[in-house]
Design an enzyme around this catalytic site. Structure first.
Site, PDB file in Angstrom:
ATOM      1  N   ILE A   1       0.844  -1.205   0.000  1.00  0.00           N
ATOM      2  CA  ILE A   1       0.000   0.000   0.000  1.00  0.00           C
ATOM      3  C   ILE A   1       0.879   1.256   0.000  1.00  0.00           C
ATOM      4  CG2 ILE A   1      -1.864   1.251   1.162  1.00  0.00           C
ATOM      5  CD1 ILE A   1      -2.734  -1.425   2.429  1.00  0.00           C
TER       6      ILE A   1
ATOM      7  N   GLY B   1       8.545  -5.370   2.607  1.00  0.00           N
ATOM      8  CA  GLY B   1       8.451  -4.539   1.401  1.00  0.00           C
ATOM      9  C   GLY B   1       9.707  -4.724   0.563  1.00  0.00           C
TER      10      GLY B   1
ATOM     11  N   ALA C   1      -2.171   3.847   9.919  1.00  0.00           N
ATOM     12  CA  ALA C   1      -2.795   2.745   9.189  1.00  0.00           C
ATOM     13  C   ALA C   1      -3.106   1.646  10.198  1.00  0.00           C
ATOM     14  CB  ALA C   1      -1.850   2.216   8.116  1.00  0.00           C
TER      15      ALA C   1
ATOM     16  N   TYR D   1      -2.145  -9.414  16.596  1.00  0.00           N
ATOM     17  CA  TYR D   1      -2.069  -8.381  15.556  1.00  0.00           C
ATOM     18  C   TYR D   1      -3.109  -7.284  15.820  1.00  0.00           C
ATOM     19  CZ  TYR D   1      -1.954  -6.144  11.009  1.00  0.00           C
ATOM     20  OH  TYR D   1      -1.857  -5.226   9.999  1.00  0.00           O
TER      21      TYR D   1
END
Ligand code: UDP
Length: 331
Positions: free
Chosen positions: A13, A37, A123, A155
């Site tokens: 994202i 990433g 986020a 999480y």
């Protein structure tokens, strides 16, 4: 021109967000440790004069301090990703999710006291609702987690701590924060390596393998396209009405996972089969899934008006095209 910091900017994202910020003429700094990433995700903008890339950790206090000293907005997207990774590495999940958020907020709080208000976008995730049985989740709903003996919930619980902290900075110090809870975002550059269902289905289908559906496949998710999600995040950060609040971000059109598998098969090769495996086989014997997940988007619509929403088959088609393109480039 605004100066923006995107943590996790080399992620799925994050990289799409970076591209849009640059296209809008902003100056963008990225911090990414490339754990999940990859710098390749930023290949299209690698030479952009307004992109400043640092491979490093958002847990590095001096790096964070320097990075936020000269920005107007922080988009904090660096986080642990994927249910599979979380079930496998809960220490990493908890530490990655909590400490960097605390560090960023402490430093932004200091700057704010010194007279510099930097906007902070956190986020977060639909996982904070846990296994709330309501058919649609709205932002004021209870968080319903399973036992701490089941790693999956670490999480959502760790992201909930991040949300509490961000909102506390708004309440106590008027630090301008916005919290966005992402619901199953999909699109090009999403890796199949961390358990996410759509890239896995597409990877299997393109390799001519059976698609692996967990349990009976009747669990539902609402999939949102990454470009739409990025537009929504930018709309919220720009909107004064959004400050100090929490928003669901995504699509409110659920689909059964089995139906998703069939849609992928229809587009790739109708002869492909489906294999059902139990959650215990797919993850671990104590794994608990979340059966249904649909956001209530009324609050988002109140603030933004219409929300962009790509059709599911179109999302699938775009991810397939991207995967085919990658495969061609690599041969
Ligand atoms: N899932 C599946 N096959 C896979 C990967 C996932 O059937 O190869 C299921 C998974 O058990 C869950 C749903 O698809 O019910 C969405 O999983 P994902 O990891 O993409 O997201 P999350 O569970 O975080 O919504």
């Amino acid at each position: 021109m605004k100066r923006c910091l995107v943590t996790g900017g080399a992620g799925f994202i994050g990289s799409h967000l970076v591209e849009v910020l640059l296209a809008r003429g902003h100056d963008v700094s990225v911090i990414d440790d490339e754990s999940t990433g990859s710098r390749d995700n930023l290949a299209a903008v690698a030479d952009h004069p307004n992109l400043h890339y640092t491979k490093g950790s958002v847990a590095d206090a001096s790096l964070v301090r320097d990075a936020i000293a000269e920005v107007d907005e922080v988009y904090h997207l660096a986080a642990a990703v994927g249910v599979e990774l979380i079930a496998r590495a809960p220490i990493r999940t908890i530490e990655t999710n909590i400490y960097p958020t605390e560090l960023l907020l402490t430093e932004l709080g200091r700057q704010h006291e010194a007279g510099r208000a930097v906007k902070f976008f956190l986020a977060s995730t639909s996982e904070v609702y846990g296994k709330n049985p309501k058919p649609r989740w709205d932002e004021e709903d209870d968080l319903v987690f399973g036992s701490t003996t089941r790693a999956r919930w670490s999480y959502g619980a760790s992201k909930a701590i991040d949300e509490f902290l961000a909102l506390a900075y708004w309440r106590e110090q008027r630090l301008p924060v916005v919290v966005g809870r992402f619901f199953n975002v999909v699109g090009p550059r999403q890796s199949a390596a961390y358990g996410m269902v759509l890239p896995r289905f597409i990877e299997a289908a393109l390799a001519g393998r059976k698609l692996t559906v967990h349990d009976d496949g009747r669990q539902t998710r609402s999939f949102a396209y990454v470009d739409d999600v990025v537009q929504t995040v930018l709309g919220l950060v720009e909107s004064p009405q959004a400050t100090g609040r929490v928003f669901n971000i995504g699509s409110d059109q659920p689909v059964e996972i089995l139906d998703l598998a069939r849609r992928v098969i229809t587009q790739v090769d109708p002869r492909l089969g489906i294999e059902f495996v139990s959650y215990a086989e797919a993850y671990s014997p104590d794994f608990e899934d979340c059966r249904h997940r649909v956001p209530n988007l009324d609050r988002l619509r109140d603030v933004l008006g219409a929300i962009p929403s790509c059709d599911l088959d179109e999302m699938i088609s775009r991810v397939i095209s991207w995967r085919r393109q990658i495969a061609q480039t690599n041969t």
